[in-house]
Design an enzyme around this catalytic site. Structure first.
Site, PDB file in Angstrom:
ATOM      1  N   GLU A   1       0.854  -1.186   0.000  1.00 51.17           N
ATOM      2  CA  GLU A   1       0.000   0.000   0.000  1.00 51.17           C
ATOM      3  C   GLU A   1       0.887   1.232   0.000  1.00 51.17           C
ATOM      4  O   GLU A   1       1.674   1.426   0.920  1.00 51.17           O
ATOM      5  CB  GLU A   1      -0.893  -0.040   1.255  1.00 51.17           C
TER       6      GLU A   1
ATOM      7  N   ARG B   1       0.633  10.331   0.876  1.00 51.36           N
ATOM      8  CA  ARG B   1       1.093  11.331   1.854  1.00 51.36           C
ATOM      9  C   ARG B   1       2.232  12.166   1.308  1.00 51.36           C
ATOM     10  O   ARG B   1       2.757  13.032   2.014  1.00 51.36           O
ATOM     11  CB  ARG B   1       1.561  10.644   3.145  1.00 51.36           C
TER      12      ARG B   1
ATOM     13  N   LYS C   1     -10.789  -1.603   6.896  1.00 50.80           N
ATOM     14  CA  LYS C   1      -9.515  -1.331   7.570  1.00 50.80           C
ATOM     15  C   LYS C   1      -9.835  -1.010   9.036  1.00 50.80           C
ATOM     16  O   LYS C   1     -10.773  -0.262   9.310  1.00 50.80           O
ATOM     17  CB  LYS C   1      -8.822  -0.143   6.904  1.00 50.80           C
TER      18      LYS C   1
HETATM   19  C1  3PG Z   1      -0.867   3.978   8.517  1.00 51.74           C
HETATM   20  O1  3PG Z   1      -1.873   4.327   7.937  1.00 51.74           O
HETATM   21  O2  3PG Z   1       0.019   4.758   8.882  1.00 51.74           O
HETATM   22  C2  3PG Z   1      -0.725   2.538   8.734  1.00 51.74           C
HETATM   23  O3  3PG Z   1      -1.767   2.102   9.491  1.00 51.74           O
HETATM   24  C3  3PG Z   1       0.600   2.112   9.245  1.00 51.74           C
HETATM   25  O4  3PG Z   1       0.693   2.314  10.604  1.00 51.74           O
HETATM   26  P1  3PG Z   1       2.089   1.980  11.327  1.00 51.74           P
HETATM   27  O5  3PG Z   1       3.077   2.968  10.804  1.00 51.74           O
HETATM   28  O6  3PG Z   1       1.806   2.176  12.790  1.00 51.74           O
HETATM   29  O7  3PG Z   1       2.440   0.571  10.993  1.00 51.74           O
END
Ligand code: 3PG
Length: 217
Positions: free
Chosen positions: A42, A46, A130
């Protein structure tokens, strides 16, 4: 469209959640993860290069399953689809997102934590959600509790999951995949340490495979 069919086809239920700062990193990073046994990743929207990164990976690796994450508006949903994303993930869900998702066949995982959020997603036809932020929202015990009133709903927990805690999630009947950034630590990406990313992916996939076979880890 619900993501259940797509996720059920993945050989490995681990989904690295990645932030791509440098476009040139996208393909070598994806190659390292896939060579390490990961089936899908994924790429979060960002950074400015996120959609280009999705297109670059799809172009270089047409059979790789690449999702767009952190999709937080209808406009972002459109951009994700145009980039060639195979699935779309959001930390939550809004009318705008459900509307955008309904206009496409690309599978969508809306984010849900509370009973009302799960019900709202169910009303829109989604059974694969999710669960974010997984650890902060109660972790495996919260997911176990949700399986009572929502026996037909599957979750992809992400947020705070680590190699040490992933097994507790994958043992739950209502967890179909687990996502997280532990497979792609930022320092390894900055230093372009693709061999280390490959090793981390291999270790994580091996642990999950052993667990699914009931072997000691
Ligand atoms: C996110 O959207 O940042 C993911 O859920 C990943 O989270 P993490 O960095 O805590 O694994």
């Amino acid at each position: 469209m619900d993501a259940s069919v797509l996720l059920s086809r993945l050989a490995c239920p681990l989904i690295p959640v990645v932030v791509i700062d440098q476009l040139d990193d996208a393909v070598p990073l994806a190659e390292a993860l896939m060579q390490g046994g990961v089936s899908a990743l994924e790429i979060t929207l960002r950074t400015e290069v996120a959609c280009e990164a999705i297109s670059a990976v799809k172009s270089a690796m047409p059979h790789a399953v690449i999702g767009a994450g952190t999709v937080s508006s209808g406009q972002a949903y459109e951009a994700a689809v145009q980039s060639g994303a195979d699935f779309v993930v959001s930390p939550g869900a809004t009318d705008q997102l459900f509307k955008a998702a309904a206009a496409h066949t690309v599978p969508f995982l809306p984010g849900a934590v509370t009973g009302s959020e799960v019900l709202r997603a169910m009303e829109s036809g989604y059974a694969t959600l999710k669960f974010f932020p997984a650890e902060a929202a109660g972790g495996p015990s919260a997911l176990q509790a949700l399986s009572g009133p929502f026996p037909d709903i599957n979750f992809m927990p992400t947020g705070g999951v680590t190699l040490q805690t992933v097994a507790a999630y994958l043992q739950l009947n209502n967890v179909c995949a687990v996502g997280g950034s532990w497979l792609t630590p930022r320092d390894l990406l900055i230093d372009q340490k693709w061999e280390a990313v490959y090793q981390l992916a291999t270790d994580s996939v091996t642990q999950v495979t052993q667990m699914s076979r009931g072997e000691p880890q």
